[in-house]
Each structure stands twice: as structure tokens, then as C-alpha cells.
Design a protein around this motif. Structure first.
Motif, PDB file in Angstrom:
ATOM      1  N   GLY A 201       0.818  -1.209   0.000  1.00  0.00           N
ATOM      2  CA  GLY A 201       0.000   0.000   0.000  1.00  0.00           C
ATOM      3  C   GLY A 201       0.849   1.255   0.000  1.00  0.00           C
ATOM      4  O   GLY A 201       0.573   2.214  -0.726  1.00  0.00           O
ATOM      5  N   THR A 208      -1.372   1.430   4.280  1.00  0.00           N
ATOM      6  CA  THR A 208      -2.489   0.869   5.039  1.00  0.00           C
ATOM      7  C   THR A 208      -2.054   0.392   6.415  1.00  0.00           C
ATOM      8  O   THR A 208      -0.906  -0.001   6.621  1.00  0.00           O
ATOM      9  CB  THR A 208      -3.128  -0.319   4.290  1.00  0.00           C
ATOM     10  OG1 THR A 208      -2.144  -1.319   4.064  1.00  0.00           O
ATOM     11  CG2 THR A 208      -3.736   0.134   2.973  1.00  0.00           C
ATOM     12  N   GLU A 255      -7.044  -4.512   5.731  1.00  0.00           N
ATOM     13  CA  GLU A 255      -6.150  -3.377   5.523  1.00  0.00           C
ATOM     14  C   GLU A 255      -6.964  -2.093   5.470  1.00  0.00           C
ATOM     15  O   GLU A 255      -7.917  -1.995   4.698  1.00  0.00           O
ATOM     16  CB  GLU A 255      -5.382  -3.536   4.211  1.00  0.00           C
ATOM     17  CG  GLU A 255      -4.566  -4.822   4.133  1.00  0.00           C
ATOM     18  CD  GLU A 255      -4.016  -5.064   2.743  1.00  0.00           C
ATOM     19  OE1 GLU A 255      -2.794  -4.920   2.563  1.00  0.00           O
ATOM     20  OE2 GLU A 255      -4.829  -5.360   1.836  1.00  0.00           O
ATOM     21  N   TYR A 257      -6.866   2.005   4.894  1.00  0.00           N
ATOM     22  CA  TYR A 257      -6.185   3.239   4.514  1.00  0.00           C
ATOM     23  C   TYR A 257      -6.907   4.375   5.230  1.00  0.00           C
ATOM     24  O   TYR A 257      -8.094   4.631   4.998  1.00  0.00           O
ATOM     25  CB  TYR A 257      -6.230   3.449   3.001  1.00  0.00           C
ATOM     26  CG  TYR A 257      -5.725   4.808   2.577  1.00  0.00           C
ATOM     27  CD1 TYR A 257      -4.392   5.168   2.791  1.00  0.00           C
ATOM     28  CD2 TYR A 257      -6.581   5.745   1.997  1.00  0.00           C
ATOM     29  CE1 TYR A 257      -3.925   6.421   2.426  1.00  0.00           C
ATOM     30  CE2 TYR A 257      -6.119   6.996   1.623  1.00  0.00           C
ATOM     31  CZ  TYR A 257      -4.789   7.336   1.843  1.00  0.00           C
ATOM     32  OH  TYR A 257      -4.334   8.585   1.493  1.00  0.00           O
TER      33      TYR A 257
END
Length: 312
Positions: A201, A208, A255, A257
Motif C-alpha cells: 500500500g 495501510t 487493511e 487506509y
């Protein structure tokens, strides 16, 4: 609220108690109705309101293949139960020896002598003891000899349907967060700690927080708009659940963000409150296509949660 291990219970420590027994996974609205009744009755009996809950779930020991994914781990369950005014939570460490107790041993020794029960409140489907041989009728019979009354608490209905942990799990599994909230009486949350991931990420421009969850029941694979709570802040989050099909990864990852956040969260607690599913799991033909879709997902998260924040 006092939390005590069942192995630490001694005769005479408690008296005139109001007691209930169960798994209480999720502590949904039906559980809450029973626990509120327990607290009310404890005030009448003059003793503590005591909850016995099993850890792990009995099926985890007796028939693991049939054990459902847990909505709450023990610590979160204890927090929810304590918030309702319960005085004592007994953590019954469920193993083969515990399961081997006869109904008479459990009811007379644990409920009668060690917990000093004046009243015991259970659901109509309650079963206990070795092989689930004990039922409501046997418990009442033992209670008369041991000095406690037994009361059956009727199932909690919502719009004519029974509220259950199974119904909550099904709602979470199909990403129906409004139904889960309605059954729980609060939004469904996942709690855990942030652990190191593969770092993809960050390389894509969307670092993330990889969550190691404390509970097992999670929404299905896909991308979600969620509120993230960490370090005393509430943040918008785009959450991906599942493998990373574009990169051919297996397993299930969670995950998040976190929008408008910079910092190192490794080892920090993180909670996610899911609002809506944006899309299902997709394998993209290129990294560029993946990045383009992530940008679109993040824009939708911001739009969705900004609108909710304005409404509230």
C-alpha cells in the motif's frame, strides 16, 4: 465489575445472588434485555448480579467444525457486560473436565454453594451439564433443594423475529451493517492491533494499517467505507478485506487506509466501524488499474462519510 476465574470460586464468598449463564457472544439486544433484568433482580435479592460466561465457546472444545466465528473476544464482551451494571463476571474456562460435570454437580456446587444464588435466570432453550443432559426442569428441581429459584427469560423479539448471535453473524457476513446495528443496538466494530504488512500500500501511495483482529466474525471480501478509531481520533477509512488478487496473495487480510493521517501505528490498537460496502473483490489487470480504482474508492469513502458526518 469484578472478573473472576471459575477456578477461584469458593463457597461462601457470595450470597443472595442473581445469576445468569451463557455465551453472550456479541452482547446483542436480547442479551442486554436479560442482563438488565438480572441487574434489576439483584437489587431485589440484595446480592450481586453475576454472569457466568464460557471461554472458549463450548463448541470450540466439543465440536470445533461447528463452532461459529465469534463476534466478540472475551475482553470486549466483558467491557460490554460491565457497562450494563453487572457486578461480577465469572470466566468459566471450558474444557473437557468442565464439560464432564453432571447437571447436579454444576447446579448445586457452582450455582448454589459457590455463587450463593437466590435466583437463576436462563433462556427457554437452556441446557447444561455433561452431554447437555440438564434442562430448565432439572435446574428448577435442583434449585429447590439448593435454595435458589429458577426463572426462564423469554427470547427477545424485534419486529416479531428473535434476536440472536447467529442473526448478527449472518448480517455481518453479508455486509448488512444496518441490520447488524439494529440487532446489536450499536454499530458492529472490529477491534485489534496494527501489525506489519507487505508494504505494498505504501509503495502504491496508499499506506495501510494492517489489522490483526481480536474477534473472528468479519464482513465478506471487498472494499468498505468505515470509521477508524485510533490514538484518540476518529478517521475516515477505506478498508479492504480479503486476499490481494491482483498480486495473487492468499489468506484474508484486513487493511485500512486512513484518510488524512500520517504516522506510525505499528502495535497500536485500532477499531473499525463499518458503514457500507463499496464494491466486491476484484482482480485488476495492472498495477495502474488498481491504483486508479483505489483513488476512486477513497473518493467515495470521503463522500459517503462526509455526508454522514453532516447529518449527525
Amino acid at each position: 465489575m469484578l472478573i473472576i476465574e471459575d477456578t477461584d470460586l469458593k463457597p461462601g464468598r457470595f450470597c443472595s445472588s442473581a445469576v445468569t449463564i451463557g455465551n453472550f457472544d456479541g452482547v446483542h439486544r436480547g442479551h442486554r434485555a436479560l442482563l438488565e433484568k438480572l441487574v434489576e433482580r439483584a437489587q431485589k435479592t440484595g446480592g450481586p448480579g453475576i454472569v457466568i460466561t464460557f471461554d472458549p465457546h463450548p463448541l470450540r472444545v466439543l465440536n470445533p467444525s461447528r463452532c461459529p466465528p465469534m463476534l466478540t473476544d472475551f475482553d470486549y464482551k466483558a467491557e460490554l457486560i460491565g457497562a450494563l451494571g453487572v457486578d461480577v463476571l465469572v470466566r468459566a474456562r471450558f474444557d473437557r473436565d468442565f464439560a464432564a460435570q453432571t447437571p447436579e454437580e454444576f447446579a448445586a456446587e457452582v450455582l448454589g454453594k459457590k455463587l450463593g444464588a437466590a435466583e437463576v435466570w436462563v433462556g427457554p432453550d437452556f441446557a447444561f451439564g455433561n452431554g447437555r443432559e440438564g434442562d430448565l426442569g432439572l435446574l428448577s428441581k435442583i434449585g429447590k433443594k439448593a435454595g435458589f429459584a429458577v426463572h426462564s427469560f423469554e427470547p427477545f423479539l424485534l419486529d416479531g423475529e428473535r434476536v440472536s448471535s447467529t442473526a448478527v453473524r449472518e448480517a455481518v457476513g453479508r455486509s448488512d451493517f444496518e441490520s447488524a446495528k439494529r440487532l446489536l443496538g450499536r454499530p458492529y466494530e472490529i477491534h485489534g492491533v496494527v501489525v506489519k504488512g507487505r508494504g505494498r500500500g505504501k509503495n502504491l501511495g496508499f499506506p495501510t494499517a494492517n489489522l490483526l483482529p481480536r474477534q473472528e466474525a468479519v464482513p465478506g471480501n471487498g472494499v468498505y467505507a468505515a470509521w477508524a478509531f485510533t490514538c484518540g481520533k476518529r478517521l475516515m477509512a477505506a478498508v479492504n478485506i480479503g486476499p490481494n488478487p491482483t498480486f495473487g496473495d492468499g489468506g484474508v487480510n484486513i487493511e485500512a487506509y486512513l484518510l488524512d493521517f500520517e504516522g506510525d501505528l505499528y502495535g497500536q490498537p485500532l477499531s473499525l466501524v463499518f458503514v457500507s460496502q463499496l464494491r466486491g473483490e476484484v482482480a485488476f489487470g495492472s498495477v495502474e488499474a488498481l491504483v486508479s480504482h483505489i483513488r476512486a474508492d477513497v473518493a467515495r469513502v470521503r463522500e459517503t462519510l462526509s455526508a454522514l458526518a453532516e447529518e449527525n
